[in-house]
Design an enzyme around this catalytic site. Sequence first.
Site, PDB file in Angstrom:
ATOM      1  N   ARG A 179       0.670  -1.077  -0.103  1.00  0.00           N
ATOM      2  CA  ARG A 179       0.181   0.147   0.008  1.00  0.00           C
ATOM      3  C   ARG A 179       0.874   1.227  -0.104  1.00  0.00           C
ATOM      4  O   ARG A 179       0.704   2.107  -0.813  1.00  0.00           O
ATOM      5  CB  ARG A 179      -1.142  -0.089   1.247  1.00  0.00           C
ATOM      6  CG  ARG A 179      -2.032  -1.089   1.174  1.00  0.00           C
ATOM      7  CD  ARG A 179      -2.746  -1.103   2.477  1.00  0.00           C
ATOM      8  NE  ARG A 179      -3.420   0.161   2.721  1.00  0.00           N
ATOM      9  CZ  ARG A 179      -4.195   0.215   4.221  1.00  0.00           C
ATOM     10  NH1 ARG A 179      -4.022  -0.615   5.071  1.00  0.00           N
ATOM     11  NH2 ARG A 179      -4.669   1.446   4.132  1.00  0.00           N
ATOM     12  N   CYS A 238      -0.930   6.219   9.156  1.00  0.00           N
ATOM     13  CA  CYS A 238      -1.241   4.808   8.562  1.00  0.00           C
ATOM     14  C   CYS A 238      -2.527   5.058   7.528  1.00  0.00           C
ATOM     15  O   CYS A 238      -2.407   6.237   7.022  1.00  0.00           O
ATOM     16  CB  CYS A 238      -1.895   4.136   9.540  1.00  0.00           C
ATOM     17  SG  CYS A 238      -2.983   4.764  10.945  1.00  0.00           S
TER      18      CYS A 238
END
Length: 280
Positions: A179, A238
């Site tokens: 990611r 995050c």
Amino acid sequence: MTSQLVSPHWLEKHLTKDNLIVLDCRKAKPGTTPPRPLEEEYRDAHIPGAVYFDIDKLSDQNTPLPHMLAEDAWFAREVGKLGLRNDMTIIAYDEGDLFSAPRIWWMLRHYGATDVRVLDGGINAWRAEGRPLEQGEVSRAPQTFRARFDRQQVVSLAQVQAISEQGTAQIIDARAAGRFRGEVPEPRAGLHSGHIPNSLNVPFTLISADGKLKSPEALKQTFVDQGVDLEQPIVASCGSGVTAAALVFALETLGVEAKLYDGAWTEWGDLNGSQPVAKG
């Protein structure tokens, strides 16, 4: 064992203490298909006396961004209904992967709770050691919680922009490497793939081994291996502000303070936004 962690042995020994409360903080990971009914799993089996703490329901309900910090008075009222007081010993647990319990540790201590800890290994370690479980829902007598969040612990989008451009702190991203590098799509719709320019990748899965937090020496080496200078300022990010708290938690056990970008990639990586996105 640090002051932020307790073992299953310690917790079972102290379960009946009047001033202790256990919070089941299990949370499904984004993109889980089909969605896991964590509240049902809690009712099926939880640590005796544990109250279910729903991160989504106890976050700001007036923003499209997930898990954002709620207004102080509202949060105080809602956690008071669960039976929390500022002076209690509060033990948070998740499945044992440090996915969600550190977020509750981070929230509660900065809202004003004085003694919040995480169960090392979570409910998986508890089960593996053959410790007792119970079924059903636990209700505690309502308490008065006085919340005053320390806003110095969070950074805004504008502050992260400045840090990214000027390098005044290190931005560490807890998402998985694929990611971060932009190689796989985000589990939430409407987001770019990639990362904040000039940020470092420290996947939160690297801070644990065999379901428990790594030793201080191994933790320190993990951060160093990912390019983090533990002597310089750090901001954790995050996907939505949950696993960033796991990095803050791990750093705290090393005596290193870090701030948290609560909007995280959900805010920065919005397809309708204008923030620069890096890949690779």
